[in-house]
Design a protein around this motif. Structure first.
Motif, PDB file in Angstrom:
ATOM      1  N   THR A  43       0.747  -0.953  -0.057  1.00 47.61           N
ATOM      2  CA  THR A  43      -0.047  -0.059  -0.039  1.00 47.61           C
ATOM      3  C   THR A  43       1.009   1.257  -0.007  1.00 47.61           C
ATOM      4  N   THR A  44       0.310   2.313  -0.436  1.00 51.41           N
ATOM      5  CA  THR A  44       1.072   3.458  -0.397  1.00 51.41           C
ATOM      6  C   THR A  44       0.533   4.602   0.426  1.00 51.41           C
ATOM      7  N   ASP A  56       0.163  13.040   4.507  1.00 51.24           N
ATOM      8  CA  ASP A  56       0.720  11.649   4.384  1.00 51.24           C
ATOM      9  C   ASP A  56       1.876  11.995   5.526  1.00 51.24           C
ATOM     10  N   GLY A  57       2.501  10.979   6.294  1.00 49.47           N
ATOM     11  CA  GLY A  57       3.275  10.918   7.105  1.00 49.47           C
ATOM     12  C   GLY A  57       3.362  11.509   8.449  1.00 49.47           C
ATOM     13  N   GLU A  84       3.580   3.976   7.912  1.00 47.17           N
ATOM     14  CA  GLU A  84       4.376   5.211   8.175  1.00 47.17           C
ATOM     15  C   GLU A  84       5.370   4.541   9.297  1.00 47.17           C
ATOM     16  N   GLY A  85       5.282   5.636  10.523  1.00 49.16           N
ATOM     17  CA  GLY A  85       6.433   5.343  11.427  1.00 49.16           C
ATOM     18  C   GLY A  85       5.792   4.329  12.663  1.00 49.16           C
ATOM     19  N   ASN A 110       5.708  -2.075   6.477  1.00 51.26           N
ATOM     20  CA  ASN A 110       6.739  -1.142   6.248  1.00 51.26           C
ATOM     21  C   ASN A 110       6.902  -0.054   7.318  1.00 51.26           C
ATOM     22  N   ILE A 111       7.840   0.150   8.066  1.00 55.97           N
ATOM     23  CA  ILE A 111       8.008   0.926   9.220  1.00 55.97           C
ATOM     24  C   ILE A 111       9.259   2.075   8.730  1.00 55.97           C
TER      25      ILE A 111
END
Length: 273
Positions: A43-44, A56-57, A84-85, A110-111
């Motif tokens: 995913t984005t 985002d972010g 994200e984080g 994804n982190i």
């Protein structure tokens, strides 16, 4: 270990044949990619956030990200989710989120270590988060640790990148990701120094898939490229209609699009979590 997790993990272990991971932003885009033959999709975060009218972010799209993850995990695709984080600074909260995704059927996350203010999270603290995640999801979910060293203003320090990736690998990350890294020599040095598969971001002006494969890259993501391309194609189609000319690209039919919606429907009944 689950068979789906093992299948996804093994897609990162094919010398000379990196995993091309396209990034979807909703169920229809994911279903279209699966129909095109992609076994694994990511995913984005930009696509998910922008589609919801959120930045985002910043952690603002947590609910949308979790909802999409639950929906996509019910399909046959191997799904990796950009969280994200981790949507928290507390290792135990990030670990709980990842455990929830693993329980739902997601096979990867994804982190990133980039922070909303444009700085990097302390490497030691990021390591604590990754360690907590691996403690709760080991053998069930592929953890891809991203460092934004090449996306910071004036960044691109190879030494800091290598140090962070080594630390993240030692903390339990199975894969490492450096978006913004395009220099083939630097890429080859990293792949030679690390045990974990290296993930880079595809850019139209960057190295080709063949060159990246020769440099040892084992995963190539499209990031927000597909979402941005879709926006551009939608505007181009609207402008073509307004000018009375042919739409510049083939557009899926109503029936084809409806079929994608059917394919994206959850295998199990009930609303998204």
């Amino acid at each position: 270990m689950t068979l789906r997790y093992e299948e996804f993990r093994d897609l990162h272990r094919r010398p000379g044949a990196p995993l091309v991971l396209p990034n979807a932003w909703d169920r229809a885009s994911a279903a279209a990619l699966v129909a095109a033959g992609f076994r694994a999709i990511g995913t984005t975060s930009l696509g998910v956030a922008a589609a919801a009218g959120l930045p985002d972010g910043t952690g603002a799209a947590r609910a949308e990200t979790v909802r999409l993850a639950h929906g996509l995990a019910r399909t046959d695709a191997l799904v990796s989710v950009d969280i994200e984080g981790g949507f928290s600074e507390k290792p135990e909260e990030v670990a709980a989120l990842v455990a929830e995704m693993a329980d739902a059927g997601v096979v990867g996350v994804n982190i990133e270590d980039g922070r909303p203010d444009g700085t990097l999270r302390d490497a030691g603290h990021q390591g604590e988060i990754l360690h907590a995640v691996r403690e709760t999801a080991s053998g069930r979910l592929f953890v891809n640790a991203r460092t934004d060293t090449y996306w910071l203003p004036g960044a691109g320090a190879a030494e800091e990148t290598a140090e962070r990736l080594t630390a993240y690998q030692q903390a339990g990350a199975e894969g490492v990701f450096v978006p913004g890294l395009r220099d083939v020599h630097a890429i080859a040095e990293l792949t030679a120094a690390l045990d974990a598969p290296l993930n880079v971001l595809h850019t139209p002006e960057g190295p080709s898939l063949r060159v990246l494969a020769e440099a040892g890259v084992q995963r190539i993501s499209t990031g927000s490229l597909l979402f941005r391309a879709a926006l551009g194609a939608a505007v181009a189609a609207a402008e073509s209609v307004a000018r009375g000319v042919l739409v510049p690209a083939r557009v899926p039919s109503y029936a084809e699009t409806q079929a994608l919606s059917d394919a994206a429907a959850p295998a199990a009944s009930g609303p998204d979590q």
